[in-house]
Design a protein around this motif. Structure first.
Motif, short mmCIF file in Angstrom:
data_model
loop_
_atom_site.label_atom_id
_atom_site.label_comp_id
_atom_site.label_asym_id
_atom_site.label_seq_id
_atom_site.Cartn_x
_atom_site.Cartn_y
_atom_site.Cartn_z
N PHE A 40 0.82 -1.21 0.00
CA PHE A 40 0.00 0.00 0.00
C PHE A 40 0.86 1.27 0.00
N SER A 41 2.17 1.10 -0.20
CA SER A 41 3.15 2.20 -0.20
C SER A 41 3.33 2.84 1.17
N ILE A 42 2.93 2.14 2.22
CA ILE A 42 3.07 2.65 3.59
C ILE A 42 4.39 2.17 4.17
N PRO A 43 5.18 3.06 4.78
CA PRO A 43 6.46 2.63 5.36
C PRO A 43 6.26 1.75 6.59
N GLU A 44 7.13 0.78 6.75
CA GLU A 44 7.11 -0.11 7.91
C GLU A 44 8.48 -0.09 8.58
N ILE A 45 8.48 -0.05 9.91
CA ILE A 45 9.71 -0.03 10.68
C ILE A 45 9.75 -1.24 11.61
N PRO A 46 10.96 -1.70 12.00
CA PRO A 46 11.05 -2.83 12.92
C PRO A 46 10.75 -2.40 14.36
N VAL A 47 9.85 -3.12 15.00
CA VAL A 47 9.49 -2.87 16.40
C VAL A 47 9.63 -4.18 17.16
N VAL A 48 10.29 -4.12 18.31
CA VAL A 48 10.53 -5.32 19.11
C VAL A 48 9.51 -5.38 20.25
N LEU A 49 8.74 -6.47 20.27
CA LEU A 49 7.75 -6.70 21.32
C LEU A 49 8.15 -7.92 22.12
N ASN A 50 8.53 -7.71 23.38
CA ASN A 50 8.94 -8.80 24.25
C ASN A 50 10.00 -9.68 23.61
N GLY A 51 10.96 -9.02 22.95
CA GLY A 51 12.11 -9.72 22.39
C GLY A 51 11.92 -10.21 20.97
N LYS A 52 10.72 -10.07 20.38
CA LYS A 52 10.47 -10.51 19.01
C LYS A 52 10.29 -9.29 18.11
N THR A 53 10.87 -9.34 16.91
CA THR A 53 10.82 -8.21 15.99
C THR A 53 9.67 -8.38 15.00
N PHE A 54 8.91 -7.30 14.85
CA PHE A 54 7.80 -7.27 13.90
C PHE A 54 7.89 -5.98 13.07
N TRP A 55 7.44 -6.08 11.82
CA TRP A 55 7.40 -4.90 10.97
C TRP A 55 6.05 -4.22 11.13
N VAL A 56 6.11 -2.96 11.56
CA VAL A 56 4.90 -2.21 11.91
C VAL A 56 4.84 -0.93 11.09
N GLN A 57 3.67 -0.57 10.62
CA GLN A 57 3.50 0.62 9.80
C GLN A 57 3.79 1.90 10.58
N LEU A 58 4.55 2.81 9.97
CA LEU A 58 4.77 4.13 10.53
C LEU A 58 3.69 5.03 9.97
N ASP A 59 2.70 5.31 10.79
CA ASP A 59 1.47 5.96 10.35
C ASP A 59 1.33 7.32 11.03
N PHE A 60 1.47 8.40 10.23
CA PHE A 60 1.33 9.75 10.79
C PHE A 60 -0.06 9.96 11.40
N GLY A 61 -1.03 9.15 10.98
CA GLY A 61 -2.40 9.31 11.45
C GLY A 61 -2.70 8.59 12.75
N THR A 62 -1.75 7.85 13.29
CA THR A 62 -1.95 7.17 14.57
C THR A 62 -1.56 8.11 15.70
N ALA A 63 -2.53 8.45 16.53
CA ALA A 63 -2.26 9.35 17.66
C ALA A 63 -2.11 8.54 18.95
N GLY A 64 -1.18 8.94 19.78
CA GLY A 64 -1.05 8.31 21.09
C GLY A 64 -0.45 6.92 21.03
#
Length: 282
Positions: A40-64
């Motif tokens: 969808f042309s949306i950027p994704e960055i690596p985020v580590v949750l409890n030691g596991k890495t997941f690719w998560v969208q960097l969304d300017f529209g997500t608040a908080g």
């Protein structure tokens, strides 16, 4: 005419990419992080949750707080704080949304302990599974650059070097004050069909939208003026309104990642600054 609501230190600087290409060293960056650009042309960055890495969208529209989805629910550890169901317009069940606490979240080397988050059914938001969304609140007080073409993300705690503004400077555009519940939102003034309007920049939207109530001849729109720079826009999708709670004026245009996918965008929120540099390839 859109009323001017200035927010101290909130500025936008628009530049032509073909006039000055992005140079990480000139911007004071020494390290970078590889990112992905999804279907969808949306950027994704690596985020580590409890030691596991997941690719998560960097969304300017997500608040908080971040949102994670049922696509990774069985792979992470969390504690449910509350839960509620969501429904479609016909009354059918759409999906569940949980408020949760995640013991450990690491975003680009920064640790967040017992992070509050939303855990939701991915079908509520998308036709395809995705892992979640991270917003700009996690980059408060920092400067970031997203280089879509090079698939790179740069982060710094220092302001933009004066030499960048001196050598690439153009008239600075003051942004509109974002709504109180969405202080990280990116809103700028633009000109469409010789009419001044408010523009919302949203990396989490795969499409760009135009308010057909404000622009009845919207199908003829092929470009937008931001500052003194003109940019081509992708095929727009018409909508009857683009509204935000507690926002005093209607939004004329939303620029999504179909517009941003060939750009380098820098958001500087260091030392009370709040400004953007946009380098756009035509």
């Amino acid at each position: 005419m859109v009323p001017v609501l200035l927010f101290a230190g909130f500025q936008l600087c628009i530049l032509h990419a073909q006039e000055r290409s992005f140079n990480p060293e000139a911007y004071g960056y020494h390290d970078s992080c590889d990112i992905r650009i999804n279907l969808f042309s949306i950027p994704e960055i690596p985020v580590v949750l409890n030691g596991k890495t997941f690719w998560v969208q960097l969304d300017f529209g997500t608040a908080g707080n971040p949102t994670f989805t049922t696509a990774i629910e069985k792979q992470i550890t969390f504690e449910i704080v509350s839960e509620q169901a969501t429904y479609n317009a016909d009354g059918s069940h759409r999906g569940s949304v949980k408020n949760v606490t995640i013991p450990s979240v690491t975003i680009l080397g920064e640790d967040f302990i017992n992070q509050q988050a939303v855990l939701a059914d991915w079908k509520i938001y998308s036709t395809l599974p995705f892992n979640g969304n991270i917003g700009l609140s996690f980059f408060s007080g920092k400067r970031i650059t997203i280089d879509y073409p090079a698939r790179k993300l740069y982060v710094s705690t220092t302001p933009l070097p004066d030499t960048v503004l001196d050598t690439q400077g153009r008239p600075v555009i003051a942004c509109e004050n974002p709504p109180p519940h969405f202080p990280t939102g990116l809103f700028v003034k633009g000109i469409v069909q010789e009419k001044e309007t408010l523009v919302y920049i949203d990396s989490g939207s795969s499409r760009s939208f135009i308010n057909e109530t404000l622009f009845p001849q919207w199908k003829t729109v092929t470009g937008i003026c931001l500052g003194d720079a003109n940019f081509a826009v992708p095929a727009l999708r018409g909508t009857r309104s683009i509204n935000f709670q507690d926002f005093p004026v209607p939004i004329g245009l939303t620029l999504g990642s179909d517009f941003l996918k060939s750009s380098v965008i820098t958001i500087d929120r260091t030392n009370g600054q709040n400004r953007i540099i946009l380098l756009k390839k035509r």
